[in-house]
Design a protein around this motif. Structure first.
Motif, short mmCIF file in Angstrom:
data_model
loop_
_atom_site.label_atom_id
_atom_site.label_comp_id
_atom_site.label_asym_id
_atom_site.label_seq_id
_atom_site.Cartn_x
_atom_site.Cartn_y
_atom_site.Cartn_z
N ALA A 97 0.83 -1.21 0.00
CA ALA A 97 0.00 0.00 0.00
C ALA A 97 0.86 1.26 0.00
CB ALA A 97 -0.92 -0.01 1.20
N VAL A 98 1.93 1.25 0.79
CA VAL A 98 2.80 2.43 0.90
C VAL A 98 3.61 2.63 -0.39
CG1 VAL A 98 4.75 3.45 2.11
CG2 VAL A 98 2.95 2.28 3.40
N LEU A 134 3.34 5.60 -3.42
CA LEU A 134 4.44 6.43 -3.87
C LEU A 134 4.54 6.44 -5.40
CD1 LEU A 134 7.20 5.54 -1.25
CD2 LEU A 134 5.87 7.65 -1.42
N PHE A 135 4.41 5.26 -6.01
CA PHE A 135 4.46 5.17 -7.47
C PHE A 135 3.31 5.97 -8.09
CE2 PHE A 135 7.37 1.53 -7.06
CZ PHE A 135 8.23 1.80 -8.11
N VAL A 136 2.10 5.77 -7.58
CA VAL A 136 0.94 6.48 -8.12
C VAL A 136 1.06 7.98 -7.88
CG1 VAL A 136 -1.55 6.82 -7.89
CG2 VAL A 136 -0.61 4.51 -7.95
N TYR A 163 -6.37 -1.25 3.45
CA TYR A 163 -5.12 -1.00 2.75
C TYR A 163 -5.33 -0.08 1.55
CZ TYR A 163 -3.33 -4.75 5.65
OH TYR A 163 -2.96 -5.51 6.72
N SER A 164 -6.48 -0.21 0.90
CA SER A 164 -6.81 0.71 -0.18
C SER A 164 -6.98 2.12 0.37
CB SER A 164 -8.10 0.27 -0.89
OG SER A 164 -7.92 -0.96 -1.53
N LEU A 165 -7.56 2.22 1.56
CA LEU A 165 -7.73 3.52 2.20
C LEU A 165 -6.38 4.17 2.46
CD1 LEU A 165 -9.57 5.59 3.60
CD2 LEU A 165 -9.38 4.23 5.69
N LEU A 166 -5.45 3.39 2.94
CA LEU A 166 -4.11 3.91 3.21
C LEU A 166 -3.44 4.40 1.94
CD1 LEU A 166 -1.66 4.38 5.02
CD2 LEU A 166 -1.02 1.98 4.66
N THR A 167 -3.54 3.62 0.87
CA THR A 167 -2.84 3.99 -0.36
C THR A 167 -3.44 5.22 -1.02
OG1 THR A 167 -1.75 2.99 -2.29
CG2 THR A 167 -4.10 2.60 -2.07
N SER A 213 -1.20 8.50 -1.62
CA SER A 213 -0.98 8.90 -3.02
C SER A 213 -1.52 10.30 -3.26
CB SER A 213 -1.64 7.90 -3.97
OG SER A 213 -3.05 7.86 -3.80
N GLY A 214 -2.67 10.62 -2.67
CA GLY A 214 -3.23 11.96 -2.84
C GLY A 214 -2.32 13.03 -2.27
#
Length: 211
Positions: free
Chosen positions: A115-116, A120-122, A180-184, A188-189
């Protein structure tokens, strides 16, 4: 049309392609393997499929076209050209990466790490494209358009839209998978927002000048 072509800068195109390549690399090697997804249009299409039986192939296309159309009306033809370049670039680079085995096949066993790193990539890739003035996906076109309409920084627009979709997705996806989607999407935002504050001396796009 000629006036738009005169505005296209090689340095901006190269930055768009770089961002598209980073995005394709991250989605193929991180997100597709770990199943840690983003919110936005992708999550909305899955939600519509579950509740209304509408295929993502239909809803995804319609929603993306609407987002780009709105972006064109608000941001102009140069935005549309740069978005086309970044979208095509993403598709080409993703296709290239598909020819190879994922570099991190076991990353799905560490969803927190995935997720982390995925964020970062996104964040870096989309942040770079948006900074130049192009939208690789419909989500980005929507966020850029809303930033023009409302006095809100773009990272918060991404966060609000993603959280809305993820919250609605709780109606059919277990909360343990959403976390985990919430974290990413949060990370990313924020990275996208930070990228908008970066000064690129070699970026000649009018969008860079606006920041």
């Amino acid at each position: 049309m000629r006036s738009v072509l005169k505005e296209i800068k090689l340095s901006s195109v190269l930055l768009l392609l770089l961002g598209s390549a980073i995005l394709a690399f991250g989605l193929y090697n991180i997100h597709s393997v770990s199943n840690v997804t983003e919110g936005g249009i992708l999550g909305l299409t899955l939600l519509l499929e579950y509740w209304l039986g509408i295929s993502p192939s239909v809803s995804g296309f319609v929603l993306t076209v609407l987002c780009y159309f709105w972006g064109w009306k608000l941001l102009g033809r140069l935005f549309l050209v740069y978005s086309f370049i970044s979208s095509i670039g993403f598709s080409v680079f993703y296709r290239i990466f598909e020819q190879f085995e994922p570099l991190f096949p076991d990353i799905g066993e560490r969803p927190l790490f995935a997720a982390v790193v995925g964020a970062l990539f996104v964040g870096v890739s989309i942040g770079l494209c948006v900074r130049v003035g192009g939208a690789p996906t419909g989500d980005d076109a929507l966020a850029m358009s809303l930033e023009r309409v409302f006095p809100v920084d773009i990272q918060w627009i991404y966060l609000i839209s993603d959280l809305t979709v993820l919250a609605a997705s709780l109606t059919y996806i277990p909360g343990s998978k959403i976390v985990y989607s919430l974290l990413t999407v949060i990370l990313s935002g924020q990275v996208i927002g930070l990228m908008q504050k970066v000064r690129f001396p070699f970026c000649e796009s009018s969008f860079c000048a606006e920041k």
